[in-house]
Design an enzyme around this catalytic site. Structure first.
Site, short mmCIF file in Angstrom:
data_model
loop_
_atom_site.label_atom_id
_atom_site.label_comp_id
_atom_site.label_asym_id
_atom_site.label_seq_id
_atom_site.Cartn_x
_atom_site.Cartn_y
_atom_site.Cartn_z
N ASN A 1 -54.19 -22.85 41.86
CA ASN A 1 -52.88 -22.99 42.50
C ASN A 1 -53.03 -22.79 44.00
O ASN A 1 -53.85 -22.00 44.47
CB ASN A 1 -51.82 -22.06 41.89
CG ASN A 1 -52.25 -20.63 41.70
OD1 ASN A 1 -53.42 -20.31 41.60
ND2 ASN A 1 -51.28 -19.73 41.67
N GLU B 1 -50.53 -22.16 47.12
CA GLU B 1 -49.15 -21.88 47.54
C GLU B 1 -48.95 -22.17 49.01
O GLU B 1 -49.88 -22.51 49.75
CB GLU B 1 -48.81 -20.43 47.18
CG GLU B 1 -48.91 -20.21 45.67
CD GLU B 1 -48.49 -18.83 45.22
OE1 GLU B 1 -48.36 -17.91 46.06
OE2 GLU B 1 -48.30 -18.66 44.00
N GLU C 1 -53.09 -26.82 37.47
CA GLU C 1 -53.26 -28.01 36.62
C GLU C 1 -53.10 -29.28 37.44
O GLU C 1 -53.83 -30.25 37.27
CB GLU C 1 -52.20 -28.01 35.51
CG GLU C 1 -52.31 -26.86 34.52
CD GLU C 1 -51.51 -25.64 34.95
OE1 GLU C 1 -51.40 -25.35 36.16
OE2 GLU C 1 -50.98 -24.96 34.05
N CYS D 1 -46.49 -24.90 33.39
CA CYS D 1 -45.04 -24.98 33.62
C CYS D 1 -44.54 -26.35 33.15
O CYS D 1 -45.33 -27.26 32.85
CB CYS D 1 -44.73 -24.76 35.10
SG CYS D 1 -45.14 -26.17 36.16
#
Ligand code: THU
Length: 141
Positions: free
Chosen positions: A50, A52, A63, A95
């Protein structure tokens, strides 16, 4: 429909790759590192973490990082993805947005959801996103 089985050695490699990718997670806001690793139909592995952003909505999940790396290098056929987080209690789980992005590339491929210690459960995309919308739905009847 059953997904084509991924061998235990490949599952091990995928888990190792997603665990390694998690180390690169850039998540100063959530402090929730995630790693993902995709197995292509021709046996290559693309991993992602991830990433951010101070402008929070611009953050990207592990993903989708992995999918974008693979697709941008010419790979669109996938057999499996493994996802890992730092939780000792809960399995990492994609998610809703990532489920839809993964679904673009098929319903019946394997998703390995791992905890920090590498224990995992196996699902398919269909398990995670049943009755989904995908490329076939856009075809004229
Ligand atoms: N995240 C992922 O990268 N993948 C998931 O499967 C769930 C959530 C990220 C997004 C964000 O950077 C952080 O985890 C907390 O939501």
């Amino acid at each position: 429909m059953a997904s084509s089985a991924v061998g235990p050695e490949q599952v091990k490699l995928l888990l190792a790759a997603c665990r390694d990718a998690k180390e690169f997670a850039y998540c100063p806001y959530s402090n929730y590192p995630v790693g993902a690793a995709l197995l292509t139909s021709d046996g290559k592995i693309f991993s992602g973490c991830n990433v951010e952003n101070a402008c929070y909505p611009l953050g990207v999940c592990a993903e989708r990082t992995a999918i974008q790396k693979a697709v941008s290098e010419g790979h669109t056929k996938f057999r499996a993805i493994a996802v890992i987080c730092n939780s000792r209690e809960l399995y990492a789980t994609p998610c809703g947005s990532c489920r839809q992005v993964l679904r673009e590339f098929g319903k019946y491929w394997d998703i390995y959801l791992a905890k920090a210690d590498g224990t995992y459960i196996q699902k398919t995309l269909e398990d995670l996103l049943p009755f989904s919308f995908g490329p076939e739905d856009l075809k004229e009847v």
